[in-house]
Scaffold this active site. Sequence first.
Site, PDB file in Angstrom:
ATOM      1  N   LYS A  77       8.141 -23.044  14.744  1.00 53.56           N
ATOM      2  CA  LYS A  77       9.535 -22.572  14.720  1.00 53.56           C
ATOM      3  C   LYS A  77      10.412 -23.750  14.307  1.00 53.56           C
ATOM      4  O   LYS A  77      10.171 -24.889  14.750  1.00 53.56           O
ATOM      5  CB  LYS A  77       9.920 -22.057  16.108  1.00 53.56           C
ATOM      6  CG  LYS A  77      11.326 -21.469  16.197  1.00 53.56           C
ATOM      7  CD  LYS A  77      11.609 -20.893  17.591  1.00 53.56           C
ATOM      8  CE  LYS A  77      12.975 -20.223  17.669  1.00 53.56           C
ATOM      9  NZ  LYS A  77      13.246 -19.630  18.998  1.00 53.56           N
ATOM     10  N   SER A 152      14.668 -14.665  19.134  1.00 52.70           N
ATOM     11  CA  SER A 152      15.090 -15.488  18.029  1.00 52.70           C
ATOM     12  C   SER A 152      13.924 -16.074  17.233  1.00 52.70           C
ATOM     13  O   SER A 152      14.124 -16.537  16.111  1.00 52.70           O
ATOM     14  CB  SER A 152      15.944 -16.649  18.553  1.00 52.70           C
ATOM     15  OG  SER A 152      15.153 -17.508  19.363  1.00 52.70           O
ATOM     16  N   SER A 176      12.889 -14.762  23.681  1.00 53.72           N
ATOM     17  CA  SER A 176      12.652 -14.975  22.251  1.00 53.72           C
ATOM     18  C   SER A 176      11.216 -15.215  21.824  1.00 53.72           C
ATOM     19  O   SER A 176      10.954 -15.315  20.624  1.00 53.72           O
ATOM     20  CB  SER A 176      13.502 -16.139  21.750  1.00 53.72           C
ATOM     21  OG  SER A 176      14.808 -15.694  21.544  1.00 53.72           O
TER      22      SER A 176
HETATM   23  N1  GLN Z   1      18.243 -12.833  22.766  1.00 50.73           N
HETATM   24  C1  GLN Z   1      18.650 -13.823  23.710  1.00 50.73           C
HETATM   25  C2  GLN Z   1      19.865 -14.543  23.201  1.00 50.73           C
HETATM   26  O1  GLN Z   1      20.344 -14.167  22.191  1.00 50.73           O
HETATM   27  C3  GLN Z   1      17.527 -14.771  23.974  1.00 50.73           C
HETATM   28  C4  GLN Z   1      17.330 -15.747  22.887  1.00 50.73           C
HETATM   29  C5  GLN Z   1      16.225 -16.719  23.186  1.00 50.73           C
HETATM   30  O2  GLN Z   1      15.365 -16.471  24.036  1.00 50.73           O
HETATM   31  N2  GLN Z   1      16.262 -17.839  22.504  1.00 50.73           N
HETATM   32  O3  GLN Z   1      20.352 -15.462  23.779  1.00 50.73           O
END
Ligand code: GLN
Length: 484
Positions: A77, A152, A176
């Site tokens: 990532k 994400s 995410s």
């Molecule tokens: N969807 C959540 C957010 O937008 C979690 C994102 C994540 O785990 N990085 O914050």
Amino acid sequence: MLHSLSIGELADHLAERKISSVELTRHFLARIERFDPSLNAMITLTAEQALAAAAAADARRAAGERGPLLGIPLIHKDIFCTDGVRTSCGSRMLDNFVAPYDATVVARLKSAGAVMLGKANMDEFAMGSSNETSFYGPVKNPWDTTRVPGGSSGGSAAAAAARLAAFSTGTDTGGSIRQPAALTGVTGVKPTYGRVSRYGMIAFASSLDQAGVFAGSAADAALVLEAMAGFDPNDSTSVDVPVPAYAAGLNAPLKGLKIGLLREFFDGLEARNAALIEAALDVYLSLGAETVEVSLPSLPLSVPTYYVVAPAECSSNLSRFDGVRFGHRCADPKDLLDLYRRSRGEGFGAEVKRRIMTGTYVLSAGYFDAYYLQAQKVRRLITDEFRTAFTRVDLLLGPTTPTPAFAIGAKIDDPVTMYLNDIYTIGANLAGLPALSLPCGFVDGLPMGLQLIGPHFAEERLLNAAHQYQQATDWHRHGPRGFE
Ligand code: GLN
């Protein structure tokens, strides 16, 4: 085909000299070239470095070294700093940023001999549930390219699902890893907070962020996690607990395992989703597990709690991007204030700005007690309720997401609807618990995830339970059509 083999099988091929790491790396690089134009899963390709790393892995093997990841291709990532390679975090702000050092996760996998093919697309600064907030454009779901892969870590998930590498890394602040794993039909593991070092992982919400892995199976994830995990003096929240041999524990029998069913997860669960979870539960019952009903009355507050705590931490963490030290700098600033304003205004996208503003608001004098402090109290309640539940059960089982992958564009203009995607995943982050998602069937031809949550440092138990399920079922063997 090579790319459909497990990490264990690939390692055997390498050990038996049926194939070299250079050949394997070429194979996956060719897949990226062929399939990524339709997915947009990659931000940066590092083909040359990959081939050099593969040649080095082959040399290490020729010199007698062994290891399950030696010569195995992966994708990181783009939130992990990679020495000498652009590390964008999905943002215009860091589009020009070449990291001067490796994140601990990157360094550990490198020393295990894994070969980085490139950096995966992601929501900007890991803020999102659909991979639509990236500066580099949305990632497409390989099961249906009109749909999101989740976020994400959507690029990492899409890459694992389309087998652009043998595995990939991700981060999970509120879901995410698990949410995109569910939406793309792969196995995704979010370890206990503190299990894997956050050093060199660009911070979003430091008390929630945790690195983990996407792979084709729990057995593969176990091999990777073993290499990633462990104490790191460079991360003050990393915990000095020995790393178990996860792969060695996969075959423990599940007889007598107490599985908790959270009432709050099943209330209002869509019928087809519920049917898949119940079918998965039947598999566990047939393996000798028992079920216990549990309730965490504060759990429904986890989404609002998270959307105070996470923005608060992000508003502080992202203050370092000021146009002075690194990242985007506006042209011809009038004075220092103009430099800050325009560099940040140009460098950050809409969702990141929304979070920074929310976070600054909940931390400001007069609102701190009403929002931030209150959220911290609720976070404590949720954590305590999980702890109490784990005195009665070994793990919790439920859905990963409320729905399968949705259409690109469907929720991007409605932040609250978008935030509710994480309704089942955020609790584990607030409490710092390990959790994983594994494929458990399909709704409308799209993969769905089963989530297992364990007590702190119970990764071994989770991987064991996931592996046993994958021995008894073959959902994890299904792949998206067109990527064979
Ligand atoms: N969807 C959540 C957010 O937008 C979690 C994102 C994540 O785990 N990085 O914050």
